[in-house]
Scaffold this motif. Structure first.
Motif, PDB file in Angstrom:
ATOM      1  N   UNK A 167      -0.335   3.647   6.482  1.00  0.00           N
ATOM      2  CA  UNK A 167      -0.594   4.340   7.744  1.00  0.00           C
ATOM      3  C   UNK A 167      -1.963   3.963   8.298  1.00  0.00           C
ATOM      4  N   UNK A 168      -2.963   3.829   7.425  1.00  0.00           N
ATOM      5  CA  UNK A 168      -4.305   3.451   7.870  1.00  0.00           C
ATOM      6  C   UNK A 168      -4.317   2.042   8.444  1.00  0.00           C
ATOM      7  N   UNK A 169      -3.583   1.127   7.815  1.00  0.00           N
ATOM      8  CA  UNK A 169      -3.526  -0.242   8.323  1.00  0.00           C
ATOM      9  C   UNK A 169      -2.890  -0.284   9.707  1.00  0.00           C
ATOM     10  N   UNK A 170      -1.779   0.435   9.879  1.00  0.00           N
ATOM     11  CA  UNK A 170      -1.159   0.496  11.205  1.00  0.00           C
ATOM     12  C   UNK A 170      -2.095   1.152  12.214  1.00  0.00           C
ATOM     13  N   UNK A 171      -2.779   2.206  11.797  1.00  0.00           N
ATOM     14  CA  UNK A 171      -3.671   2.926  12.704  1.00  0.00           C
ATOM     15  C   UNK A 171      -4.816   2.029  13.168  1.00  0.00           C
ATOM     16  N   UNK A 172      -5.400   1.252  12.254  1.00  0.00           N
ATOM     17  CA  UNK A 172      -6.483   0.367  12.655  1.00  0.00           C
ATOM     18  C   UNK A 172      -5.973  -0.798  13.499  1.00  0.00           C
ATOM     19  N   UNK A 173      -4.739  -1.245  13.252  1.00  0.00           N
ATOM     20  CA  UNK A 173      -4.138  -2.232  14.153  1.00  0.00           C
ATOM     21  C   UNK A 173      -4.000  -1.656  15.555  1.00  0.00           C
ATOM     22  N   UNK A 174      -3.567  -0.408  15.630  1.00  0.00           N
ATOM     23  CA  UNK A 174      -3.432   0.234  16.931  1.00  0.00           C
ATOM     24  C   UNK A 174      -4.784   0.323  17.630  1.00  0.00           C
ATOM     25  N   UNK A 175      -5.814   0.737  16.912  1.00  0.00           N
ATOM     26  CA  UNK A 175      -7.163   0.814  17.493  1.00  0.00           C
ATOM     27  C   UNK A 175      -7.638  -0.559  17.949  1.00  0.00           C
ATOM     28  N   UNK A 176      -7.386  -1.564  17.115  1.00  0.00           N
ATOM     29  CA  UNK A 176      -7.799  -2.925  17.457  1.00  0.00           C
ATOM     30  C   UNK A 176      -7.152  -3.381  18.755  1.00  0.00           C
ATOM     31  N   UNK A 177      -5.843  -3.214  18.868  1.00  0.00           N
ATOM     32  CA  UNK A 177      -5.153  -3.655  20.085  1.00  0.00           C
ATOM     33  C   UNK A 177      -5.562  -2.824  21.298  1.00  0.00           C
ATOM     34  N   UNK A 178      -5.907  -1.547  21.098  1.00  0.00           N
ATOM     35  CA  UNK A 178      -6.425  -0.750  22.210  1.00  0.00           C
ATOM     36  C   UNK A 178      -7.715  -1.352  22.727  1.00  0.00           C
ATOM     37  N   UNK A 227      -6.369  10.178   8.348  1.00  0.00           N
ATOM     38  CA  UNK A 227      -5.585   9.057   7.810  1.00  0.00           C
ATOM     39  C   UNK A 227      -6.434   8.226   6.852  1.00  0.00           C
ATOM     40  N   UNK A 228      -7.685   7.988   7.202  1.00  0.00           N
ATOM     41  CA  UNK A 228      -8.607   7.252   6.334  1.00  0.00           C
ATOM     42  C   UNK A 228     -10.012   7.747   6.606  1.00  0.00           C
ATOM     43  N   UNK A 229     -10.706   8.154   5.565  1.00  0.00           N
ATOM     44  CA  UNK A 229     -12.077   8.641   5.706  1.00  0.00           C
ATOM     45  C   UNK A 229     -13.037   7.466   5.864  1.00  0.00           C
ATOM     46  N   UNK A 230     -13.822   7.523   6.921  1.00  0.00           N
ATOM     47  CA  UNK A 230     -14.930   6.587   7.131  1.00  0.00           C
ATOM     48  C   UNK A 230     -16.053   7.399   7.757  1.00  0.00           C
ATOM     49  N   UNK A 231     -16.929   7.898   6.917  1.00  0.00           N
ATOM     50  CA  UNK A 231     -17.926   8.821   7.437  1.00  0.00           C
ATOM     51  C   UNK A 231     -19.308   8.223   7.321  1.00  0.00           C
ATOM     52  N   UNK A 291      -7.857  11.088  -2.484  1.00  0.00           N
ATOM     53  CA  UNK A 291      -7.606   9.675  -2.238  1.00  0.00           C
ATOM     54  C   UNK A 291      -7.713   9.285  -0.769  1.00  0.00           C
ATOM     55  N   UNK A 292      -8.198  10.180   0.085  1.00  0.00           N
ATOM     56  CA  UNK A 292      -8.185   9.905   1.528  1.00  0.00           C
ATOM     57  C   UNK A 292      -9.150   8.789   1.921  1.00  0.00           C
ATOM     58  N   UNK A 293     -10.064   8.412   1.046  1.00  0.00           N
ATOM     59  CA  UNK A 293     -10.960   7.284   1.325  1.00  0.00           C
ATOM     60  C   UNK A 293     -10.344   5.955   0.916  1.00  0.00           C
ATOM     61  N   UNK A 294      -9.127   5.975   0.374  1.00  0.00           N
ATOM     62  CA  UNK A 294      -8.440   4.747  -0.020  1.00  0.00           C
ATOM     63  C   UNK A 294      -7.433   4.358   1.060  1.00  0.00           C
ATOM     64  N   UNK A 354       0.834  -1.206   0.000  1.00  0.00           N
ATOM     65  CA  UNK A 354       0.000   0.000   0.000  1.00  0.00           C
ATOM     66  C   UNK A 354       0.866   1.253   0.000  1.00  0.00           C
ATOM     67  N   UNK A 355       0.315   2.346  -0.507  1.00  0.00           N
ATOM     68  CA  UNK A 355       1.011   3.625  -0.425  1.00  0.00           C
ATOM     69  C   UNK A 355       1.192   3.994   1.046  1.00  0.00           C
ATOM     70  N   UNK A 356       2.280   4.674   1.394  1.00  0.00           N
ATOM     71  CA  UNK A 356       2.487   5.032   2.805  1.00  0.00           C
ATOM     72  C   UNK A 356       1.346   5.846   3.380  1.00  0.00           C
ATOM     73  N   UNK A 357       0.878   6.856   2.641  1.00  0.00           N
ATOM     74  CA  UNK A 357      -0.260   7.657   3.075  1.00  0.00           C
ATOM     75  C   UNK A 357      -1.112   8.007   1.854  1.00  0.00           C
TER      76      UNK A 357
END
Length: 465
Positions: A220-231, A274-278, A213-216, A205-208
């Motif tokens: 960074x989004x994958x790492x961010x969702x991993x962080x949320x998941x582990x939280x 980082x990733x749009x989810x609205x 393209x913010x909905x793609x 994936x692209x780094x950011x």
């Protein structure tokens, strides 16, 4: 297609075929088979389907309070608002007989096309292996977001000692439909989420992504969702590790002082996103009567805090019959609904919380002070301090509530996970007109009930108590 598809993968057969027909040539042999790699790119370009979240859940949290008598009268004057009133009351039924949960349906509808990509793109033609892997990675990030949202909405908070048997969600991982639709466990959902995201971070994936393209999904989004998941799993070392990886790729903050007298950036221009989810154009957009904020939340703010100044307004500004309280009003600045996708501030808050829990209170406070500096006018900012790591954790959690207020289900999901810790467990009270409702820590009402219509088509779908 079986009739289950309409209500459990949650899209009518005709709707699925029509949406896909815009993008691909279809051979129908029990499933859709786009053959060329480019066609999968077209499926993932359908952001009107994929850029979705579960919008209703914020009403149930202690961020929201319906304080004005005219407000409660308005909310009971039409069935349009009844699901939101039922959520606010933590009712055992949110929807009437025959009514559908469109938020859930939107996510399962998106999941159908996502599963097509995950299961078939690597076998497609006229694309490089790198292109195929990146497309699969994008789809895996979308699927992880959907499952993480749904399991925290309908399942219990993650608990390592019980999640293997706690009922979770219907966990479709292929674009097919079973005759015997059942919920899998909370643990199984988290296993898929983590597997998807770990695969995605290594998929090319692209780094950011930003701008149009913010909905793609990005790395960074994958790492961010991993962080949320582990939280949400209360695995704080891994939540910290992945938050830092996300921030290493994307760490720009908006300076709110720049927007006090200028237009606030839309999501395409928002450097923090980082990733749009609205939530799309729904009931919440321009509806402050559904997002009036509790006094408890408002009292957490310094009135010089620009989040208070810019993102809340007196409720009387929206309705002359409202005489008390303040409402969340960010939608009015951007013309867009609320975002549930990961952001730079969310990652900073996760990092700070994990540092405080690890005993590094000074580092935790330093991290949220970097955020707070961008939330005040230059001459009015005062740095926070903490006496120890426990005090730092309390202040980080308060900052998290201020930063993520009224949006994306963050507060509701935080209440669920923090109820697992006796020092943070909380009883919530909602008042609606002359009625008072109380929600105890770890109550079954923290798991939303499924709309009854779905049991007509999936009799083995287990209802929440």
């Amino acid at each position: 297609m079986k009739k289950y598809l309409k209500y459990i993968t949650i899209a009518a057969v005709g709707a699925i075929v029509l949406s896909c027909d815009n993008y691909v040539d279809i051979k129908t042999e029990g499933k859709l088979i786009p053959e060329e790699t480019q066609n999968y790119r077209y499926l993932l370009n359908n952001t009107s389907t994929l850029d979705k979240a579960y919008g209703n859940i914020d009403v149930a949290s202690d961020d929201i309070s319906f304080q004005n008598e005219s407000q409660t009268s308005a909310l009971t004057s039409t069935d349009y608002y009844r699901p939101f009133v039922n959520l606010y009351k933590w009712a055992d039924k949110i929807y009437f007989e025959g009514e559908r949960d469109y938020d859930m349906e939107n996510l399962y509808n998106a999941l159908y096309n996502i599963n097509i990509v995950i299961n078939e793109v690597m076998k497609s033609t006229n694309g490089t292996e790198a292109e195929k892997a990146a497309l699969k990675g994008e789809a895996e990030v979308h699927r992880a977001f959907i499952f993480l949202t749904l399991v925290n909405t309908f399942g219990k908070a993650y608990d390592a000692s019980t999640s293997a048997t706690d009922p979770g969600i219907v966990l479709f991982t292929t674009p097919t439909v079973s005759d015997n639709i059942k919920r899998t466990s909370v643990q199984e959902a988290y296993n898929v989420i983590i597997s998807d995201l770990n695969d995605a971070v290594n998929s090319g994936l692209k780094p950011i992504n930003s701008g149009n393209n913010v909905a793609f999904p990005s790395r960074a989004a994958a790492y961010a969702l991993l962080s949320r998941t582990y939280l949400y799993m209360r695995n704080y070392p891994l939540a910290l590790e992945n938050a830092e990886k996300a921030l290493a790729l994307q760490n720009t903050l908006n300076n709110l002082e720049d927007y006090e007298f200028e237009a606030y950036p839309s999501r395409k221009l928002d450097k923090e996103l980082i990733l749009s989810k609205w939530n799309g154009y729904g009931t919440y957009t321009y509806a402050p009567q559904l997002l009036s904020l509790s006094n408890e939340l408002i009292n957490l703010f310094d009135t010089n805090d620009l989040r208070y100044v810019l993102f809340t307004q007196p409720s009387s500004n929206f309705n002359f019959d409202y005489t008390i309280g303040r409402s969340y009003s960010k939608e009015g600045l951007t013309g867009e609904s609320r975002n549930a996708g990961p952001t730079v501030p969310e990652m900073m808050l996760i990092k700070a919380e994990c540092l405080a829990r690890a005993g590094a209170g000074d580092q935790a406070i330093a991290e949220i002070n970097k955020l707070r500096q961008k939330r005040f006018r230059t001459g009015e900012y005062v740095a926070l301090t903490a006496t120890d790591s426990k005090d730092a954790l309390i202040k980080v959690l308060a900052e998290r509530r201020r930063e993520l207020m009224g949006t994306g289900g963050f507060r509701w999901f935080d209440l669920k996970r923090l109820n697992k810790e006796p020092e943070f467990a909380k009883t919530i009270t909602h008042t609606f007109g002359s009625q008072t409702f109380t929600l105890a820590p770890n109550s079954d009402r923290y798991q939303l009930p499924f709309a009854s219509i779905y049991f007509e088509y999936a009799p083995d779908l287990q209802q929440n108590p």
